[in-house]
Design an enzyme around this catalytic site. Sequence first.
Site, PDB file in Angstrom:
ATOM      1  N   LYS A 291       0.759  -1.336   0.118  1.00  0.00           N
ATOM      2  CA  LYS A 291      -0.062   0.045  -0.035  1.00  0.00           C
ATOM      3  C   LYS A 291       0.778   1.347  -0.075  1.00  0.00           C
ATOM      4  CE  LYS A 291      -2.425  -1.741   3.744  1.00  0.00           C
ATOM      5  NZ  LYS A 291      -3.183  -1.855   4.873  1.00  0.00           N
TER       6      LYS A 291
ATOM      7  N   ASP B  12      -5.811  -5.692  10.437  1.00  0.00           N
ATOM      8  CA  ASP B  12      -7.111  -5.164  10.291  1.00  0.00           C
ATOM      9  C   ASP B  12      -8.196  -6.155  10.020  1.00  0.00           C
ATOM     10  OD1 ASP B  12      -6.225  -5.433   7.684  1.00  0.00           O
ATOM     11  OD2 ASP B  12      -6.469  -3.375   7.046  1.00  0.00           O
TER      12      ASP B  12
HETATM   13  C1  BGC Z   1      -2.160  -5.792   3.461  1.00  0.00           C
HETATM   14  C2  BGC Z   1      -2.927  -6.350   4.491  1.00  0.00           C
HETATM   15  C3  BGC Z   1      -4.018  -5.687   5.005  1.00  0.00           C
HETATM   16  C4  BGC Z   1      -4.666  -5.083   3.668  1.00  0.00           C
HETATM   17  C5  BGC Z   1      -5.891  -4.356   3.893  1.00  0.00           C
HETATM   18  C6  BGC Z   1      -2.823  -5.363   2.251  1.00  0.00           C
HETATM   19  O1  BGC Z   1      -2.265  -4.553   1.617  1.00  0.00           O
HETATM   20  O2  BGC Z   1      -0.961  -6.606   3.188  1.00  0.00           O
HETATM   21  O3  BGC Z   1      -2.286  -6.661   5.563  1.00  0.00           O
HETATM   22  O4  BGC Z   1      -4.921  -6.426   5.523  1.00  0.00           O
HETATM   23  O5  BGC Z   1      -4.023  -4.401   2.737  1.00  0.00           O
HETATM   24  O6  BGC Z   1      -5.625  -3.295   4.817  1.00  0.00           O
END
Ligand code: BGC
Length: 495
Positions: free
Chosen positions: A182, A218
């Site tokens: 992200k 989360d």
């Molecule tokens: C992460 C996860 C997370 C998800 C939603 C992903 O990019 O790898 O750990 O739960 O985003 O936030």
Amino acid sequence: MAATGKCSKVRPRFEMLKSMSIQNSIDVSNNQMIQEACQRLVLSDQQLRRIMQSMEKSMEQGLATSTKKVAVKMLPTYVDSVPNGTESGDFLALDLGGTNFRVLHIKLQGKETKMTGKIFRVPESIMRGTGEALFDHIAGCMAKFMGENDLKDAQKLPLGFTFSFPCEQEGLTKGKLVTWTKGFKASGVEGVDVVTLLHEACHRRKDIDIDVVALLNDTVGTLMACAFQENSCQIGVIVGTGTNACYMERLDRIPKLAGYVDEHGVTPEEMIINTEWGAFGDDGALDFLRTEWDEVVDRESINPGQHLYEKMISGMYMGECARVVLEDLAKQGLLFGGNSDAISVPHCFPTKFVSEIDSDLLEDDDRTFQKTYQILEDIGVEMITANDCANVAYVCSLISTRAAHLTAAGIAMLLNRMNKKHVTVGVDGSVYRFHPTYPTLLDAKIGELIVGDIEYKLMLSEDGSGRGAALVAAVATRLKEEKLAASLSSSSSNQ
Ligand code: BGC
């Protein structure tokens, strides 16, 4: 709380658009060429079933081994019980997972939750700077919140840390970051225990200390927050900036945890597994349906080759994917009179535009495409025709429908695998919350893809990352106390 039922039938929006294009005498030849060019964005049920099969195979590989090589990591969370409704007390929660960081003070009282909290921005320079600076920022925000809320004593409160990135946990309070996702890239954090980094940052400040009793993803917070309301909740899903799911798995189906006993010598029957399904396809499993547009989005991202399923679904990428398609169509002369200048600017078309444009399609008879027109004008597209607006909306609806159907394949696969009579699926995230038709499309497709007489319900989670963190902390504290009491009473009866 929005709960959706099983199998509501929706008419695919591109079909509505097709009929609308005839009503509005939109230039059919152009439209047909666009439809042909975009055909690859429409996934058949057969393709979705193939995804389900290969995703389950990837998940089984992840459950079997902890090697770095598997795409879908299937990370044990060490959470093996959901709330029983008796959890109570005062907790702190930290929530890091996107451009914002939150500190919360949560009071659980019966089914009631009282929360006070503060949101802090995480500037891009911090997201991509050093790990030390990132954790100093987090500790600084905590200190500020505690100071402003007269919570000096709160540092002794049990703290749940929602850290929404893949973490290889060794227990409830320890987890090494596997890889950033992200848009985060802070150095020196991958491969390191993030709870230790947080403690170190607090020690550097000297004015706060903390008692981290749970580190969680989360998705786990989402599952726990929904399970607090409905104890049939066994799956937690996020479709926001990123996407991911967790679910309750039987321990006898987790070979990599063979022989596991908890700190009290007990082997639980089940444990929540954080799938990290965003990385599905990183080993080529999605190549049969990824388009050249998906390849562009991936190539231009901060982590090429990683989290390919996430890049076809989540809010960080959906708008960019639509933009890349529109740019291509404009370059082929099928949009905007062949002028692609404005639409060629990377990231000028965020996912919220997809939501707004898709809502133009909900108008019944005379679609005016007002929002679509406004958005195109705002990003600087010159010479916008009514055809262009309809075709842009068509592309957006294909991209969001594809995202919903890909997510549906993942959820349906988990429901089929768990094969439990009735399962509630807790869902959260900005795409699920704010896209006008995503929840309905998701629900309808899951209904088509599940087998047997499984019943399920999608439930919007109420702040899983905050309340869920407090609940995980509360369950951990309750179980610790219960086990302590049991061992004390057995040792006194032995005397
Ligand atoms: C992460 C996860 C997370 C998800 C939603 C992903 O990019 O790898 O750990 O739960 O985003 O936030």
